[in-house]
Motif scaffolding. Sequence first.
Motif, PDB file in Angstrom:
ATOM      1  N   CYS A  79       0.853  -1.187   0.000  1.00  0.00           N
ATOM      2  CA  CYS A  79       0.000   0.000   0.000  1.00  0.00           C
ATOM      3  C   CYS A  79       0.887   1.233   0.000  1.00  0.00           C
ATOM      4  CB  CYS A  79      -0.911   0.009   1.223  1.00  0.00           C
ATOM      5  SG  CYS A  79      -2.059  -1.363   1.269  1.00  0.00           S
ATOM      6  N   LYS A  80       0.862   1.958  -1.076  1.00  0.00           N
ATOM      7  CA  LYS A  80       1.678   3.167  -1.184  1.00  0.00           C
ATOM      8  C   LYS A  80       0.950   4.340  -0.543  1.00  0.00           C
ATOM      9  CE  LYS A  80       4.111   1.661  -5.341  1.00  0.00           C
ATOM     10  NZ  LYS A  80       5.394   1.459  -4.679  1.00  0.00           N
ATOM     11  N   TYR A  81       1.660   5.457  -0.409  1.00  0.00           N
ATOM     12  CA  TYR A  81       1.033   6.655   0.146  1.00  0.00           C
ATOM     13  C   TYR A  81      -0.067   7.137  -0.802  1.00  0.00           C
ATOM     14  CZ  TYR A  81       4.926   7.027   3.440  1.00  0.00           C
ATOM     15  OH  TYR A  81       5.837   6.792   4.443  1.00  0.00           O
ATOM     16  N   PRO A  82      -1.104   7.768  -0.258  1.00  0.00           N
ATOM     17  CA  PRO A  82      -2.151   8.333  -1.115  1.00  0.00           C
ATOM     18  C   PRO A  82      -1.568   9.411  -2.032  1.00  0.00           C
ATOM     19  CG  PRO A  82      -2.864   8.274   1.178  1.00  0.00           C
ATOM     20  CD  PRO A  82      -1.400   7.954   1.178  1.00  0.00           C
ATOM     21  N   THR A  83      -2.257   9.671  -3.112  1.00  0.00           N
ATOM     22  CA  THR A  83      -1.816  10.716  -4.040  1.00  0.00           C
ATOM     23  C   THR A  83      -2.066  12.087  -3.421  1.00  0.00           C
ATOM     24  OG1 THR A  83      -3.976  10.886  -5.100  1.00  0.00           O
ATOM     25  CG2 THR A  83      -2.409   9.261  -6.024  1.00  0.00           C
ATOM     26  N   ALA A  84      -1.428  13.104  -4.006  1.00  0.00           N
ATOM     27  CA  ALA A  84      -1.630  14.481  -3.539  1.00  0.00           C
ATOM     28  C   ALA A  84      -3.099  14.879  -3.672  1.00  0.00           C
ATOM     29  CB  ALA A  84      -0.735  15.435  -4.321  1.00  0.00           C
ATOM     30  N   ALA A  85      -3.749  14.385  -4.715  1.00  0.00           N
ATOM     31  CA  ALA A  85      -5.159  14.716  -4.932  1.00  0.00           C
ATOM     32  C   ALA A  85      -6.036  14.214  -3.784  1.00  0.00           C
ATOM     33  CB  ALA A  85      -5.642  14.125  -6.253  1.00  0.00           C
ATOM     34  N   VAL A  86      -5.609  13.165  -3.104  1.00  0.00           N
ATOM     35  CA  VAL A  86      -6.342  12.637  -1.962  1.00  0.00           C
ATOM     36  C   VAL A  86      -5.937  13.368  -0.683  1.00  0.00           C
ATOM     37  CG1 VAL A  86      -6.646  10.605  -0.481  1.00  0.00           C
ATOM     38  CG2 VAL A  86      -6.694  10.359  -2.976  1.00  0.00           C
ATOM     39  N   GLU A  87      -4.634  13.612  -0.511  1.00  0.00           N
ATOM     40  CA  GLU A  87      -4.147  14.167   0.758  1.00  0.00           C
ATOM     41  C   GLU A  87      -4.383  15.665   0.918  1.00  0.00           C
ATOM     42  OE1 GLU A  87      -0.755  11.359   2.602  1.00  0.00           O
ATOM     43  OE2 GLU A  87      -0.040  12.708   1.022  1.00  0.00           O
ATOM     44  N   ILE A  88      -4.317  16.422  -0.158  1.00  0.00           N
ATOM     45  CA  ILE A  88      -4.507  17.878  -0.044  1.00  0.00           C
ATOM     46  C   ILE A  88      -5.859  18.229   0.570  1.00  0.00           C
ATOM     47  CG2 ILE A  88      -4.788  20.021  -1.372  1.00  0.00           C
ATOM     48  CD1 ILE A  88      -2.487  19.016  -3.185  1.00  0.00           C
ATOM     49  N   PRO A  89      -6.973  17.632   0.103  1.00  0.00           N
ATOM     50  CA  PRO A  89      -8.260  17.932   0.749  1.00  0.00           C
ATOM     51  C   PRO A  89      -8.303  17.513   2.223  1.00  0.00           C
ATOM     52  CG  PRO A  89      -8.614  16.941  -1.405  1.00  0.00           C
ATOM     53  CD  PRO A  89      -7.161  16.798  -1.097  1.00  0.00           C
ATOM     54  N   ILE A  90      -7.599  16.441   2.584  1.00  0.00           N
ATOM     55  CA  ILE A  90      -7.560  16.007   3.983  1.00  0.00           C
ATOM     56  C   ILE A  90      -6.885  17.074   4.844  1.00  0.00           C
ATOM     57  CG2 ILE A  90      -6.540  14.331   5.590  1.00  0.00           C
ATOM     58  CD1 ILE A  90      -6.900  12.205   3.386  1.00  0.00           C
ATOM     59  N   VAL A  91      -5.748  17.583   4.369  1.00  0.00           N
ATOM     60  CA  VAL A  91      -5.020  18.613   5.109  1.00  0.00           C
ATOM     61  C   VAL A  91      -5.845  19.899   5.163  1.00  0.00           C
ATOM     62  CG1 VAL A  91      -2.951  20.056   5.142  1.00  0.00           C
ATOM     63  CG2 VAL A  91      -2.772  17.633   4.556  1.00  0.00           C
ATOM     64  N   GLN A  92      -6.432  20.244   4.037  1.00  0.00           N
ATOM     65  CA  GLN A  92      -7.237  21.470   3.977  1.00  0.00           C
ATOM     66  C   GLN A  92      -8.414  21.391   4.945  1.00  0.00           C
ATOM     67  OE1 GLN A  92      -7.655  22.846  -0.009  1.00  0.00           O
ATOM     68  NE2 GLN A  92      -9.388  24.171   0.445  1.00  0.00           N
ATOM     69  N   GLN A 107      -4.671  31.805   1.811  1.00  0.00           N
ATOM     70  CA  GLN A 107      -3.508  30.918   1.703  1.00  0.00           C
ATOM     71  C   GLN A 107      -3.846  29.452   2.017  1.00  0.00           C
ATOM     72  OE1 GLN A 107      -0.293  31.758   0.792  1.00  0.00           O
ATOM     73  NE2 GLN A 107      -1.206  33.706   0.207  1.00  0.00           N
ATOM     74  N   LEU A 108      -5.092  29.163   2.330  1.00  0.00           N
ATOM     75  CA  LEU A 108      -5.464  27.821   2.771  1.00  0.00           C
ATOM     76  C   LEU A 108      -5.029  26.736   1.791  1.00  0.00           C
ATOM     77  CD1 LEU A 108      -6.941  25.947   4.764  1.00  0.00           C
ATOM     78  CD2 LEU A 108      -9.029  26.366   3.461  1.00  0.00           C
ATOM     79  N   ALA A 109      -5.423  26.874   0.540  1.00  0.00           N
ATOM     80  CA  ALA A 109      -5.070  25.862  -0.466  1.00  0.00           C
ATOM     81  C   ALA A 109      -3.569  25.794  -0.669  1.00  0.00           C
ATOM     82  CB  ALA A 109      -5.773  26.159  -1.783  1.00  0.00           C
ATOM     83  N   THR A 110      -2.890  26.929  -0.586  1.00  0.00           N
ATOM     84  CA  THR A 110      -1.435  26.958  -0.751  1.00  0.00           C
ATOM     85  C   THR A 110      -0.754  26.227   0.391  1.00  0.00           C
ATOM     86  OG1 THR A 110      -1.562  29.070  -1.906  1.00  0.00           O
ATOM     87  CG2 THR A 110       0.574  28.476  -0.982  1.00  0.00           C
ATOM     88  N   TYR A 111      -1.211  26.474   1.616  1.00  0.00           N
ATOM     89  CA  TYR A 111      -0.644  25.762   2.763  1.00  0.00           C
ATOM     90  C   TYR A 111      -0.791  24.253   2.590  1.00  0.00           C
ATOM     91  CZ  TYR A 111      -0.382  30.067   5.609  1.00  0.00           C
ATOM     92  OH  TYR A 111      -0.077  31.297   6.111  1.00  0.00           O
ATOM     93  N   ALA A 112      -1.990  23.810   2.276  1.00  0.00           N
ATOM     94  CA  ALA A 112      -2.247  22.372   2.151  1.00  0.00           C
ATOM     95  C   ALA A 112      -1.406  21.757   1.044  1.00  0.00           C
ATOM     96  CB  ALA A 112      -3.734  22.133   1.891  1.00  0.00           C
ATOM     97  N   THR A 113      -1.315  22.446  -0.091  1.00  0.00           N
ATOM     98  CA  THR A 113      -0.543  21.936  -1.225  1.00  0.00           C
ATOM     99  C   THR A 113       0.928  21.826  -0.877  1.00  0.00           C
ATOM    100  OG1 THR A 113      -2.122  22.874  -2.785  1.00  0.00           O
ATOM    101  CG2 THR A 113       0.064  22.346  -3.643  1.00  0.00           C
ATOM    102  N   LEU A 146       0.716  14.060   8.491  1.00  0.00           N
ATOM    103  CA  LEU A 146       0.233  15.275   7.832  1.00  0.00           C
ATOM    104  C   LEU A 146      -0.914  15.908   8.610  1.00  0.00           C
ATOM    105  CD1 LEU A 146       0.222  14.582   3.983  1.00  0.00           C
ATOM    106  CD2 LEU A 146       1.115  16.615   5.111  1.00  0.00           C
ATOM    107  N   VAL A 147      -1.834  15.082   9.072  1.00  0.00           N
ATOM    108  CA  VAL A 147      -2.968  15.592   9.853  1.00  0.00           C
ATOM    109  C   VAL A 147      -2.469  16.196  11.168  1.00  0.00           C
ATOM    110  CG1 VAL A 147      -5.038  14.901  11.142  1.00  0.00           C
ATOM    111  CG2 VAL A 147      -4.676  14.078   8.805  1.00  0.00           C
ATOM    112  N   MET A 148      -1.524  15.523  11.824  1.00  0.00           N
ATOM    113  CA  MET A 148      -0.954  16.052  13.064  1.00  0.00           C
ATOM    114  C   MET A 148      -0.248  17.384  12.807  1.00  0.00           C
ATOM    115  SD  MET A 148       0.607  12.522  14.661  1.00  0.00           S
ATOM    116  CE  MET A 148       1.551  13.376  15.910  1.00  0.00           C
ATOM    117  N   TRP A 149       0.471  17.461  11.686  1.00  0.00           N
ATOM    118  CA  TRP A 149       1.161  18.698  11.338  1.00  0.00           C
ATOM    119  C   TRP A 149       0.146  19.834  11.152  1.00  0.00           C
ATOM    120  CZ3 TRP A 149       4.219  19.484   6.126  1.00  0.00           C
ATOM    121  CH2 TRP A 149       4.858  20.734   6.136  1.00  0.00           C
ATOM    122  N   ALA A 150      -0.939  19.536  10.432  1.00  0.00           N
ATOM    123  CA  ALA A 150      -1.971  20.558  10.202  1.00  0.00           C
ATOM    124  C   ALA A 150      -2.595  21.012  11.522  1.00  0.00           C
ATOM    125  CB  ALA A 150      -3.038  20.011   9.256  1.00  0.00           C
TER     126      ALA A 150
END
Length: 197
Positions: A79-92, A107-113, A146-150
Amino acid sequence: IFLCDEVYHLDSDITSKLHEVRDRGEILIEETGELLKAKPGFKFIATANHNGLGDSSGRYSNGKVQDMAWLNGSYSFECKYPTAAVEIPIVQRTLEEGSPAFRSDAQLATYATKMVAVANACRAAMMDDAGPTTGRFELPFSTRNLVMWAESFVEYHFSHPNRSGSVHPLYRSLDATLARRACESRSEEHTSELQSR
């Protein structure tokens, strides 16, 4: 579905008792003679951080070596890491839920990206097994991290505002969440690389 998380933390004498559960969906309670049978469609799924023969990387040194009877009867999927398309909305979403102020932050979308980009850069550096460790990142960077970081970023952003000359809350929160556990001799190198991103 029965999920056995971190199955290779179990000793092989325990996993050997799970053969019947995995193969036939049943288990015998030896003390009572009772045979428990799973309903149709039962699946036994296990997770692990190595292939069952021990961890040579040193990251998961408490994983136990398993016998071949257990390993040969199990399908194995990476199981590889999720794609950015999956993780960015999670962080956002984590940032938005952490503070309503982020919902209107331009800056919300920029931070998450950028946070996901940093995670993927660290993952690539960790997985690069070519040559010595120079330039590598020794820690896994999971979606959970990533979630902990956010969550930490929300806290630092509002409780420790960025003053002139101080370290940006984004970097401080990353350090508190993950980077501080990286090799100390390379902490300045990682900080410089992350700030350049």
